[in-house]
Design a protein around this motif. Structure first.
Motif, PDB file in Angstrom:
ATOM      1  N   PRO A 111       0.796  -1.224   0.000  1.00  0.00           N
ATOM      2  CA  PRO A 111       0.000   0.000   0.000  1.00  0.00           C
ATOM      3  C   PRO A 111       0.828   1.274   0.000  1.00  0.00           C
ATOM      4  N   PHE A 112       2.128   1.166   0.321  1.00  0.00           N
ATOM      5  CA  PHE A 112       2.979   2.351   0.415  1.00  0.00           C
ATOM      6  C   PHE A 112       4.187   2.187  -0.497  1.00  0.00           C
ATOM      7  N   CYS A 113       4.992   3.237  -0.575  1.00  0.00           N
ATOM      8  CA  CYS A 113       6.118   3.221  -1.514  1.00  0.00           C
ATOM      9  C   CYS A 113       7.164   2.185  -1.134  1.00  0.00           C
TER      10      CYS A 113
ATOM     11  N   LEU B  33       7.550   7.313   7.571  1.00  0.00           N
ATOM     12  CA  LEU B  33       7.456   7.094   6.128  1.00  0.00           C
ATOM     13  C   LEU B  33       6.014   6.838   5.688  1.00  0.00           C
ATOM     14  N   VAL B  34       5.251   6.144   6.524  1.00  0.00           N
ATOM     15  CA  VAL B  34       3.838   5.904   6.199  1.00  0.00           C
ATOM     16  C   VAL B  34       3.068   7.218   6.151  1.00  0.00           C
TER      17      VAL B  34
ATOM     18  N   VAL C 292       9.610   1.428  14.936  1.00  0.00           N
ATOM     19  CA  VAL C 292       8.327   2.101  15.159  1.00  0.00           C
ATOM     20  C   VAL C 292       8.305   3.484  14.515  1.00  0.00           C
ATOM     21  N   ILE C 293       9.159   4.383  15.006  1.00  0.00           N
ATOM     22  CA  ILE C 293       9.091   5.787  14.578  1.00  0.00           C
ATOM     23  C   ILE C 293       9.458   5.928  13.105  1.00  0.00           C
TER      24      ILE C 293
ATOM     25  N   LEU D  14      16.038   1.354   5.926  1.00  0.00           N
ATOM     26  CA  LEU D  14      16.282   2.779   5.744  1.00  0.00           C
ATOM     27  C   LEU D  14      16.499   3.470   7.086  1.00  0.00           C
ATOM     28  N   ALA D  15      15.671   3.133   8.082  1.00  0.00           N
ATOM     29  CA  ALA D  15      15.835   3.726   9.406  1.00  0.00           C
ATOM     30  C   ALA D  15      17.144   3.277  10.053  1.00  0.00           C
TER      31      ALA D  15
END
Length: 246
Positions: free
Chosen positions: A77-79, A133-134, A127-128, A88-89
């Motif tokens: 649903p997301f990129c 990103l969402v 989490v964060i 990435l985090a």
């Protein structure tokens, strides 16, 4: 850019018709269309005497109704997927994690400090980071109808709001880190917050708590079963002879 690409895919699928496709070998078009029509008669309960045009119209309807949801379920649903968000985090906070380690060599207590700081970094990564990103992806997908200055204003406002969200949540994590160093109870609370936050982040990034709710996931599964012949045979036929025009 990712949101616009997905929107274009859905827009093209919503108006899909096999008649607007180009054939790699134009002489093969009657054969490919006949195979698709035969597939629709076998898998969709059409009568044997149904005309090819009726069967092709059924195929067009299947593509428009089933394929957008199937593609969303496949692409996510997301990129980015949840695992990619974690990577990435991690890449963003790995230098800071390494910078913290020398502190344990110059007198910082290893036990509780290590646990507390470990929970802080894991909360940021699991989490964060994904939730940030969402939020950014969701905000970007809501401004596709905007152009020029209005688009930049919306994205800038969304980025500022997301930065505020990150600032508030990060400061809350800082307080939890300090309190967990001083108390076992707060350490247990921190662990529970991390576990619940990770579950919420995973479900949200996977689409279970977002645009793709459980009912749509069920619809997609049911549609994939009902259109199994279409997915296997119809797409195979397209790969054999047809390609969507730009």
């Amino acid at each position: 850019r990712s949101a616009r690409s997905k929107a274009k895919i859905h827009q093209r699928l919503s108006t899909f018709t096999v008649h607007n496709c180009t054939c790699f070998h134009e002489d093969d078009r009657p054969l490919v269309c006949a195979n698709i029509a035969a597939l629709m008669r076998e898998t969709q309960g059409l009568p044997e005497e149904a005309e090819d045009e009726e069967a092709l119209a059924c195929f067009d309807a299947l593509v428009r109704n089933e394929l957008p949801t199937a593609l969303t379920m496949s692409l996510g649903p997301f990129c980015l997927r949840y695992g990619q968000m974690i990577l990435l985090a991690t890449a963003g906070f790995l230098p800071r994690m390494c910078d913290t380690l020398p502190g344990f060599q110059i007198g910082m207590p290893v036990s509780w400090y290590f646990v507390s700081f470990g929970l802080w970094y894991m909360s940021v990564i699991f989490v964060i980071g994904p939730l940030t990103l969402v939020v950014l992806d969701t905000l970007a997908s809501r401004c596709l109808h905007l152009t020029a200055c209005l688009e930049h204003v919306w994205l800038s406002a969304g980025a500022l709001a997301t930065a505020g969200f990150v600032f508030v949540v990060t400061n809350a994590m800082n307080y939890l880190t300090v309190w967990s160093i001083q108390s076992d109870i707060w350490t247990a609370v921190f662990v529970m917050v991390f576990l619940v936050g990770t579950l919420f982040s995973f479900l949200t990034a996977s689409g279970c708590l977002g645009p793709l709710c459980c009912c749509r996931r069920g619809d997609a599964r049911r549609g994939s079963l009902e259109g199994h012949g279409f997915v296997v045979g119809g797409v195979g036929a397209l790969e054999t002879g047809l390609s969507e025009t730009s």
